[in-house]
Write a protein that holds these residues in place. Sequence first.
Motif, short mmCIF file in Angstrom:
data_model
loop_
_atom_site.label_atom_id
_atom_site.label_comp_id
_atom_site.label_asym_id
_atom_site.label_seq_id
_atom_site.Cartn_x
_atom_site.Cartn_y
_atom_site.Cartn_z
N LYS A 92 0.64 -1.02 -0.01
CA LYS A 92 -0.09 0.04 0.08
C LYS A 92 0.98 1.20 0.08
O LYS A 92 2.08 1.12 0.53
CB LYS A 92 -0.88 0.04 1.26
CG LYS A 92 -2.28 -0.86 1.23
CD LYS A 92 -2.83 -0.34 2.62
CE LYS A 92 -4.25 -0.73 2.63
NZ LYS A 92 -5.00 -0.56 3.61
N GLU A 93 0.36 2.18 -0.68
CA GLU A 93 1.08 3.59 -0.46
C GLU A 93 0.85 3.87 0.85
O GLU A 93 0.01 4.00 1.40
CB GLU A 93 0.35 4.52 -1.55
CG GLU A 93 0.77 4.37 -3.02
CD GLU A 93 0.32 5.47 -4.02
OE1 GLU A 93 0.44 6.58 -3.41
OE2 GLU A 93 -0.03 5.02 -4.88
N LEU A 94 2.04 4.66 1.23
CA LEU A 94 2.14 5.20 2.57
C LEU A 94 0.97 6.11 3.18
O LEU A 94 0.31 5.81 4.12
CB LEU A 94 3.48 6.08 2.85
CG LEU A 94 3.85 6.07 4.29
CD1 LEU A 94 4.05 4.84 5.13
CD2 LEU A 94 5.25 6.73 4.23
N VAL A 95 0.45 6.69 2.22
CA VAL A 95 -0.72 7.67 2.39
C VAL A 95 -1.89 6.92 2.78
O VAL A 95 -2.76 7.49 3.53
CB VAL A 95 -0.96 8.95 1.53
CG1 VAL A 95 -1.19 8.17 0.06
CG2 VAL A 95 -1.86 9.98 1.77
N ILE B 221 9.45 8.80 5.39
CA ILE B 221 9.54 9.91 6.32
C ILE B 221 10.69 10.24 6.93
O ILE B 221 11.46 9.03 7.28
CB ILE B 221 8.28 9.44 7.67
CG1 ILE B 221 6.93 8.91 7.09
CG2 ILE B 221 8.27 10.42 8.49
CD1 ILE B 221 6.18 10.03 6.19
N PRO B 222 11.11 11.36 7.26
CA PRO B 222 12.61 11.49 7.58
C PRO B 222 12.77 10.96 8.88
O PRO B 222 11.77 10.91 9.87
CB PRO B 222 12.48 13.28 7.90
CG PRO B 222 11.72 13.47 6.83
CD PRO B 222 10.13 12.55 6.74
N ALA B 223 13.70 10.55 9.12
CA ALA B 223 14.04 9.49 10.39
C ALA B 223 13.67 10.29 11.76
O ALA B 223 13.23 9.64 12.71
CB ALA B 223 15.33 9.09 10.50
N LYS B 224 13.92 11.63 11.76
CA LYS B 224 13.93 12.50 12.83
C LYS B 224 12.50 12.67 13.19
O LYS B 224 12.15 13.32 14.13
CB LYS B 224 14.72 13.67 13.06
CG LYS B 224 14.44 14.60 11.79
CD LYS B 224 15.16 16.03 11.91
CE LYS B 224 14.65 17.14 11.14
NZ LYS B 224 15.57 18.20 11.43
N VAL C 147 5.42 10.74 13.92
CA VAL C 147 4.52 10.04 12.88
C VAL C 147 3.87 8.79 13.40
O VAL C 147 2.73 8.63 13.38
CB VAL C 147 4.99 10.09 11.57
CG1 VAL C 147 3.86 9.42 10.67
CG2 VAL C 147 5.39 11.32 10.98
N LYS C 148 4.55 7.93 14.05
CA LYS C 148 4.19 6.86 14.35
C LYS C 148 3.07 6.96 15.61
O LYS C 148 2.14 6.31 15.74
CB LYS C 148 5.24 5.83 14.64
CG LYS C 148 4.73 4.61 15.60
CD LYS C 148 6.07 3.85 15.86
CE LYS C 148 5.49 2.49 16.62
NZ LYS C 148 4.81 2.54 17.73
N LYS D 64 7.68 0.78 8.19
CA LYS D 64 6.82 1.25 6.96
C LYS D 64 7.02 2.72 6.83
O LYS D 64 7.02 3.15 5.42
CB LYS D 64 5.38 1.20 7.14
CG LYS D 64 4.84 -0.38 6.97
CD LYS D 64 3.50 -0.94 7.02
CE LYS D 64 3.14 -2.11 7.05
NZ LYS D 64 2.33 -2.66 6.09
N LEU D 65 7.10 3.68 7.61
CA LEU D 65 7.56 5.14 7.52
C LEU D 65 8.79 5.21 7.15
O LEU D 65 9.20 6.20 6.13
CB LEU D 65 7.43 5.50 9.12
CG LEU D 65 6.01 5.54 9.58
CD1 LEU D 65 6.00 6.36 11.00
CD2 LEU D 65 5.13 6.26 8.58
N ASN D 66 10.07 4.63 7.24
CA ASN D 66 11.38 4.64 6.91
C ASN D 66 12.24 3.51 6.92
O ASN D 66 12.76 3.21 8.02
CB ASN D 66 12.21 5.91 7.49
CG ASN D 66 13.25 6.15 7.04
OD1 ASN D 66 13.99 5.18 6.37
ND2 ASN D 66 13.69 7.45 7.25
#
Length: 69
Positions: A2-5, A37-40, A45-46, A55-57
């Motif tokens: 799935k796309e992240l969005v 998603i940027p690591a920082k 976001v999680k 899944k984010l990064n």
Amino acid sequence: MKELVELIPDGVSQADIAKACNVTQQAVSQWFVSGLIPAKRAQTVKAVTGIPLHKLNPQVYPTVENTNV
């Protein structure tokens, strides 16, 4: 995959994520379009979305299957 969005739960907007990350909604939109998603920002976001870190990064937070262990 799935796309992240598409993983953003109902009731959570990109504006909500932007506010939690202290960035613009446009920045969040770019993250989700790029699929990374940027690591920082990934932990925040999680916390807002419940989307797993891998899944984010996946470059920073690989799953066991994605590692060479």
